[in-house]
Structures are given as structure tokens and as C-alpha cells.
Design an enzyme around this catalytic site. Structure first.
Site, PDB file in Angstrom:
ATOM      1  N   GLU A 177       0.873  -1.174   0.000  1.00 13.19           N
ATOM      2  CA  GLU A 177       0.000   0.000   0.000  1.00 13.19           C
ATOM      3  C   GLU A 177       0.904   1.215   0.000  1.00 13.19           C
ATOM      4  O   GLU A 177       1.530   1.526   1.017  1.00 13.19           O
ATOM      5  CB  GLU A 177      -0.892  -0.005   1.258  1.00 13.19           C
ATOM      6  CG  GLU A 177      -1.932  -1.103   1.286  1.00 13.19           C
ATOM      7  CD  GLU A 177      -2.970  -0.961   0.186  1.00 13.19           C
ATOM      8  OE1 GLU A 177      -3.177   0.172  -0.301  1.00 13.19           O
ATOM      9  OE2 GLU A 177      -3.565  -1.970  -0.190  1.00 13.19           O
ATOM     10  N   CYS A 232      -2.190   9.218   2.322  1.00 16.34           N
ATOM     11  CA  CYS A 232      -1.938   8.704   0.975  1.00 16.34           C
ATOM     12  C   CYS A 232      -3.123   8.983   0.046  1.00 16.34           C
ATOM     13  O   CYS A 232      -2.965   9.084  -1.151  1.00 16.34           O
ATOM     14  CB  CYS A 232      -1.596   7.221   1.013  1.00 16.34           C
ATOM     15  SG  CYS A 232      -2.805   6.250   1.906  1.00 16.34           S
TER      16      CYS A 232
END
Ligand code: ADP
Length: 525
Positions: A238, A272
Site C-alpha cells: 500500500e 496517501c
């Protein structure tokens, strides 16, 4: 400034520079013993029924709910984020993940019966899900509770043991995680937390866990993927994002502005999935920028309960934001609100305070549009057509999340379908990550694999495909001897796979093959 004691990680409050103590590190030569404990614990944990594992999870949920203020306070103190964000963006997603697991674990992890093709008549087929072993979770500092705990919990309920390496930037939240598991009575060795920096991370990868779940930068993700590949260890990565927000002229403009400030500035933009690029249709561009600047100026920065934006977490990240903003201003961008880099108050000794910024006159090729900034910066760029907006949004190394803003939901869906992105929201931002029914992950440099969703627990399992035959027949129709079977199989395939399926022919041929299959072999004749 905190003093680094040997074999410890310093704990600092980034909003004040105050030294909050130190956390002992796990030395690299302690890694074999750590894994040995994990493997010993695995032997018992893997056979613990899912229903029993869920009891530990329930106790963890109850422990967390009883300690909300304490957890939020500790997360806020170590990251500089406001307590409200610790509550809604770190704790809430973990509790939601637990509820999701409680609802789905028994079904997700039980054997799944599948259909068996007609050609294999008489057999049954199913898939069993078995834990992989030791799962290594390597975590970042921006959501130091949510980002490690969600994969940890999915891995644990699937029967794995877990070694967590928290970020060296936020070790004390790692200690909080350790304490939460202890307080809810998980068996010894099922969860271990190893504190340390990237050298420890590399040693933990090299020591050969059975799965690696990594959340962090694209650069480190590549290093870990290479190390994992040498040992054929499966991973989920991720990584970063550079999420675009596309605002059409029919968009609910005030809502879009509110979404831009929350999606772009929450956690000081150290997300993010933060809104990092805003593309606005030219006819509403000026209006959008005016409203955006006014709302950004209304935000309160501080650490008390009335504050919206806290401090940055990590001095190194401030340097990246400074580089992007300085380069943009030098290349002609205009700072509509916020302070220019030379006026920032961001010394680690006194706190990492960065006022939110809105930039216009921004070009698509600037670093602030192409690279992940991870700071409170909103670059706004005008566009003229839908095609241009899609092209600009897709012109990125990243593809984690995106949002499309329009009153015409049909257009929203159409544009969403053309964005190269793991997540897309129409008239909303960020929130797919809290919906655990949806798979989460990124495209391009934003990552590999998906977690959450229907496969969130199964990704931590080895799958075994099983077919069962009652074992009554001498042999199968396709086994030796082949003599006389080629023509029969040709007829079988023609009758079965042609668009006008010929059932009588199929059945009569199949019966002939069955008769063949029950004949004694040549030697027995
Ligand atoms: P950031 O600097 O933005 O936190 P990183 O990707 O460097 O992002 O770090 C994320 C996590 O990865 C941290 O826990 C860090 O210690 C760990 N890490 C960094 N480099 C390595 C590496 N080479 N091998 C394993 N883990 C690493």
C-alpha cells in the site's frame, strides 16, 4: 530536541518538540528468536477455531471503546494531529474493521463449495482457506494506529501470527497497540511488536515471514518487493498517492470546496488518499478558488478541541513540502493563501507548524503536481473539457484515489470509469477506505494488491482447491488406455462446446467413454 539513547527510539511531540521518552528497539540479532516465538504460537493459534479467535477480537474492541480518550490522546500527541482526527481517522476505521470481521469471518474463512463442471460428473469441489503462518506488517507514521491494525486483525482472525514493525517516527503508538493486545488477553506470541528503523525492517523481511503487508512510500515498497521476490514471499504493498479532484461547472461548488479542504488538509495532508491536485472547469475556476481560499483562511490550527489542523508529524516531510512549494513558486506559481517557505515556523525544537496553502498558476509538470507532497498544499488547475480533465488526472505515476464532482451523477460514473485509480468517489472524498466491504488498494506506483473487501481475510490464507471423487469407478474417461478414445472425445467436445449444444450426442458419447473406462486393462485380458 530529544536525545537518542543507545538501543532506543526517541518519542517526540512534533507540535512542541517536547521529548516524550524513548522506546527500546529490537536488535537485528533478536529477529530469529522473535520469529521462533511467532512460529511456536502459530502452532496453537492456527488450530484455534474462528469463533474462539473472534472472542479475542471482541475483547479488543471492548478494550478500545473503554480507552478511547487515552488512545486518541496518545496518537494525537505523537503525530501532532488533532484528537478529533485521531478519533475519526485512526480509531474509527479500526473499530469498523473489527465489526466487519465479526460479521464476515466465519463465512469468509470457512470452506467454500464451488460448482463442478458437467464433464466431471459425480465429483464435488471446494476451496479451503488455511493460515499462511507468520505475517509481517510494516507500518508508516501518518495513521500509526489504523494502518497497522487493520491488516493485523485480518491476518490474526485468519489464524496467522503477526509481527508488527511500527514506524520509527511513531514508536509510542506501536506501544499502545502492543498494550491493547495485552489488555485484551491475546495468547502469548500471537502478536509481537518489534520497534526499530529501516535496518530492522530489512532484517525482518530477510528472515522469511510467510507474508508481508507493507504500507509506506513507493520507493521502500520497491525495495521490499525485491527482497520478498528473492524468497518468493507474497506481499501486499500500500504505497503513495497523488489524488486528483475533478470539479465540473455543474458541481455542488460549496460542498466541493468543503471536501477539498477536508480531503486535502486533514492530517495536514499527510494522507496517501489526500486530495493533492484540484482540476476545476474554467467557467467556475475563479469562483472556486475564491471560496477555497476563504474557507482555508477560516480553519483553525492548533492542538485544542476547537482546532481543525494540527502540526506536521515528521521533519523530513516538511523538507519535501518545502522543496515542492519553493520550486513551484520559483517556476511562477502564485501562493493565494498560506505563508511562503521562508516564513515557515517548522523547527523540530519548537514544533512543525505548516499553515495550509493554496497555489494557482500551477503547471502539470511541476513537482507539486507530479510528486507526492504529503503536506497541506492545494494546487488548483483549470481545465476546459471532460477529456482534458481525465487526461490530466491520469497523467500521474500514482493511482490510489480520485474524486469527480458534478450534479450529473451519470457523468460522474462515466468519468470514474475512465480514471486509472484503485478508488474513485463521486461528490465525495477519501471515505472508501472506511467501507470495509470495498476492496482497497492502488494502481501504478500506488501499490500492489487489495485488502479489505470480501477477500480481506482470505488474502492472509493459503488456498487449497479440493475435488472429491467417491472412488467407485476403475478409472476416469480421460485416463489410459487411449486406444479408441480420440474420436469419441472429438465428438464429445463438438457436441458440448459448440453453440448449438447437442445433448443426446453428448450423453451417448459420454456413456461410450464410461464403458471404455470400466473395461479391464490389456494385461488383465
Ligand atoms: P516514510 O519515510 O514515508 O515513513 P518509508 O516507506 O520509508 O516511508 O517507511 C515506512 C516503513 O517502512 C517504516 O516502518 C520504515 O521503518 C520501514 N522501512 C523503511 N525502509 C525499509 C526497508 N528497506 N526494509 C524494510 N522496511 C523498511
Amino acid at each position: 530536541m530529544s536525545t537518542v539513547l543507545p538501543n532506543t527510539l526517541p518519542v517526540t511531540n512534533p507540535a512542541t518538540g517536547e521529548n516524550l521518552g524513548a522506546v527500546p528497539v529490537c536488535p537485528a540479532d533478536g529477529v530469529p528468536a522473535l520469529y521462533a516465538r511467532s512460529r511456536t504460537a502459530f502452532a496453537a493459534w492456527r488450530t484455534t477455531p474462528v469463533a474462539e479467535r473472534l472472542k479475542y477480537l471482541k475483547r479488543l474492541r471492548e478494550t478500545m471503546v473503554a480507552e478511547l480518550d487515552d488512545i486518541a490522546g496518545q496518537v494525537a500527541e505523537e503525530t501532532g494531529k488533532v484528537a478529533m482526527e485521531a478519533m475519526t481517522t485512526d480509531i474509527l476505521p479500526v473499530l469498523e474493521a473489527i465489526r466487519h470481521i465479526e460479521r464476515h469471518a466465519e463465512k469468509s474463512l470457512g470452506a467454500q463449495k464451488t460448482t463442478t463442471p458437467l464433464l466431471f460428473i459425480g465429483k464435488t469441489s471446494y476451496v479451503v482457506y488455511k493460515p499462511r503462518g507468520v505475517v509481517l506488517v510494516i507500518a508508516p507514521w501518518n495513521f500509526p494506529l489504523q494502518l497497522p491494525m487493520v491488516p493485523m486483525l485480518n491476518a490474526l482472525i485468519a489464524g496467522n501470527t503477526v509481527v508488527l514493525k511500527p514506524s520509527e517516527v511513531t514508536p509510542r503508538v506501536g506501544v499502545v497497540i502492543e498494550r491493547l493486545f495485552k489488555a485484551s488477553g491475546w495468547p502469548e506470541g500471537v502478536v509481537q511488536v518489534a520497534h526499530g528503523g529501516k535496518d530492522l525492517g530489512a532484517a525482518l523481511v530477510d528472515a522469511g515471514p510467510d507474508y508481508i503487508f507493507f504500507t509506506g512510500s513507493a520507493r521502500t515498497g520497491q525495495i521490499i518487493q525485491q527482497a520478498a521476490a528473492r524468497q518468493l514471499i507474497p506481499t501486499t504493498l500500500e504505497l503513495g498517492g497523488k489524488d486528483p479532484m475533478i470539479v465540473f461547472n455543474d458541481a455542488p461548488l460549496d460542498r466541493a470546496v468543503q471536501a477539498a479542504i477536508w480531503g486535502g488538509l486533514m492530517n495536514s495532508g499527510q494522507v496517501c488518499m489526500a486530495v493533492e491536485r484540484i482540476y476545476v472547469e474554467r467557467s467556475v475556476y475563479d469562483r472556486f478558488v475564491d471560496k477555497l481560499c476563504a474557507e482555508v483562511r477560516n480553519l483553525r490550527q492548533g492542538t485544542d478541541a476547537s482546532s481543525d489542523i494540527g502540526s506536521m508529524t515528521f521533519p523530513h516531510q516538511v523538507d519535501i513540502v518545502r522543496r515542492h512549494v519553493s520550486a513551484a513558486l520559483a517556476e511562477g506559481a502564485v501562493l493565494q493563501t498560506g505563508r511562503p517557505p521562508e516564513e515557515w515556523r517548522t523547527a523540530p525544537e519548537s514544533g512543525l507548524w505548516l499553515e495550509p496553502m493554496v497555489l494557482t498558476n500551477v503547471r502539470q509538470d511541476m513537482a507539486v503536481v507530479q510528486e507526492e507532497t504529503f503536506g497541506p498544499v492545494l494546487p488548483v488547475i483549470p481545465f476546459d473539457t471532460e477529456e482534458e480533465a481525465i487526461a490530466l488526472a491520469n497523467d500521474s505515476e500514482y493511482g490510489l484515489s480520485a474524486s469527480v464532482w458534478t450534479a450529473a451523477v451519470g457523468r460522474g460514473r462515466r468519468v470514474a470509469s475512465q480514471l486509472v485509480s484503485g478508488n474513485v468517489l463521486v461528490n465525495d472524498v477519501v471515505i472508501t477506505i472506511v467501507n470495509h466491504d470495498l476492496p482497497f488498494g492502488g494502481e501504478k506506483s500506488s501499490g500492489l494488491g487489495r485488502y479489505h473487501g470480501p477477500d480481506g481475510m482470505r488474502m492472509f490464507c493459503r488456498q487449497t482447491a479440493v475435488m472429491v471423487d467417491k472412488g467407485k469407478r476403475l478409472r476416469e474417461v480421460n485416463w489410459f488406455p487411449y486406444a479408441g478414445k480420440y474420436g469419441l472425445f472429438k465428438t464429445l467436445l463438438e457436441s458440448y462446446y459448440s453453440s448449438n449444444r447437442n445433448w443426446p450426442k453428448f450423453l451417448s458419447t459420454y456413456l461410450k467413454l464410461l464403458r471404455h473406462a470400466s473395461k479391464p486393462s490389456r494385461e488383465e485380458k
